[in-house]
Write a protein that holds these residues in place. Structure first.
Motif: not given
Length: 444
Positions: A370-382, A384-390, A419-426
């Motif tokens: 729930g952070q507007e501004i995020t440092v790299t180390g706090l990014l989670t798998g979820q 990545l999925l929400s930010g990179l899908k499509d 898991e992330i690699s499989e869901k994003l197919q990359i």
């Protein structure tokens, strides 16, 4: 506190061509005692192993106990690494700081995420921060006897009532007396202040930094440096915590306040002494200070100057290692927290000068925390999925390993790289350093 049960020190790695390998140590063996003493932790182990003659009591993987005698040069390392640095358990925190990241996580994740470390031994060995509120006289005596210095102390405020309010612990008000204890014994500290707007900022921050700086003068500074860090909040934190996030306006205010103090400290002490974490400049969307500002990077572990240092190292190595072109066309997506988006643009530009190479920066915020501004180390798998899908991610994702649990493929939300690699197919390429990052462009 520590559970006081000293377990045998289980070996996780035997260094090739070491004394330990020559003697026949194997992974899974455990050291019970050295010259009749059971080591409590890595500090005891290193101290006991400095002798020239060692009598080791060793438990092998089959449960059999062996007596091992060896002779070596004074201070020669045996070549062993252990599963943990603490053989008698972790000294846990007895404070209730509202900004504690442990309490700002959702329930139900792996147990290790909920351990509240406030252990002076980890502070000495690895530079983790402690509060000094939970030490018994025995531990104070050990710090003095073994000269465990420097330690790293979370101060937050030097005014007793403000520090007690923040740590929710009546012992927190003794901090100035504790500094004097270190001063009398010529032991050293690094300090940090997590700024919580409306509680320990403004005149309280100024008072804290002046108090800390008063322990700098002398032949041996007691407090070597102080880091000023913005409070980090997540959507999981308790609602009654009275904390408010750091806004860009607040970040600008703190930067200005501390920079004025830095000038005074430099004039009086010959050092800036108080250091602003990089996050202040990222939140305020201001330029980072020049490299010359950071002296010898005394608070690099606290994120003070780490981005400036990374950019310098990147530009140096990229100039040395990047070719004018690569053989075949390659497009990669470099995932970072949106806090560093502006700072990393020149690096991406430098990479894209290589013919046939296209690097796109994906600067993500964390919806998970729930952070507007995020440092790299706090990014989670979820995230990545929400930010990179499509999105067209090209031939692969460059993933800074700072997002992952140490030596693992797990994110803070327990999702895995696979898991992330499989869901994003990359394919996903974890990157732990700059040579590894550049090497990814050159492979294949």
């Amino acid at each position: 506190m520590s559970n006081l049960t000293i377990r045998p020190a289980k070996i996780s790695y035997v260094l090739p061509n070491s004394i330990a390998e020559e003697v026949g140590f194997e992974v899974g063996d455990a050291i019970i005692s050295i010259n009749g003493t059971k080591p409590r932790d890595l500090i005891d182990y290193q101290f006991l192993c400095s002798e020239e003659f060692l009598e080791l009591e060793v438990l092998d993987t089959k449960g059999k106990i062996h007596q091992v005698e060896l002779e070596k040069d004074y201070d020669d390392d045996l070549g062993l690494e252990f599963e943990t640095a603490l053989f008698d358990g972790l000294i846990q925190c007895n404070n209730h700081c509202p900004f504690c990241f442990i309490d700002q996580q959702p329930p139900g994740k792996r147990d290790s995420l909920y351990l509240k470390d406030d252990d002076y031994r980890l502070s000495f060995l690895y530079g983790s921060y402690l509060t000094l509120t939970n030490l018994t006289q025995k531990e104070w005596d050990r710090i003095e006897a073994m000269r465990l210095s420097p330690l790293f102390v979370s101060v937050h405020a030097t005014e007793p009532e403000v520090r007690i309010r923040l740590l929710k612990n009546h012992r927190a008000g003794q901090i100035i007396e504790q500094f004097k204890w270190f001063q009398e014994r010529r032991l050293q500290l690094h300090a940090q202040v997590v700024v919580c707007p409306g509680i320990n900022d403004g005149i309280h921050l100024e008072k804290t930094l002046f108090d800390l700086a008063s322990f700098y003068p002398g032949e041996i500074p007691t407090i070597i440096s102080a880091a000023v860090v913005p409070v980090g909040l997540t959507r999981f934190r308790p609602q009654e915590d009275e904390l408010i996030p750091v806004t860009p306006e607040k970040a600008k205010e703190v930067i200005k306040q501390v920079q004025i103090l830095q000038e005074k400290f430099y004039h009086k002490l010959g050092s800036n002494f108080a250091w602003l974490a990089d996050e202040w400049f990222l939140i305020a969307q201001e330029e980072l200070p020049p490299e010359s500002h950071y002296e010898d990077y005394p608070q690099i572990g606290n994120g003070v100057g780490s981005i400036r240092q990374f950019i310098k190292e990147f530009q140096t190595l990229a100039t040395q290692l990047l070719p004018p072109k690569i053989d075949s066309s390659k497009t990669l997506t470099w995932v970072v927290g949106n806090a560093v988006e502006k700072a990393f643009q020149p690096l991406v530009k430098q990479l894209n000068h290589v013919e046939n190479l296209t690097v796109n920066l994906a600067a993500l915020r964390s919806n998970y925390w729930g952070q507007e501004i995020t440092v790299t180390g706090l990014l989670t798998g979820q995230d990545l999925l929400s930010g990179l899908k499509d999105k067209d991610l090209g031939d692969g994702i460059l993933l800074p390993s700072v997002m992952l649990k140490h030596d693992d493929t797990c994110f803070l939300d327990d999702m895995t790289i696979d898991e992330i690699s499989e869901k994003l197919q990359i394919p996903i390429f974890p990157i732990s350093n700059i040579p590894g990052l550049i090497g990814t462009f050159l492979d294949g």
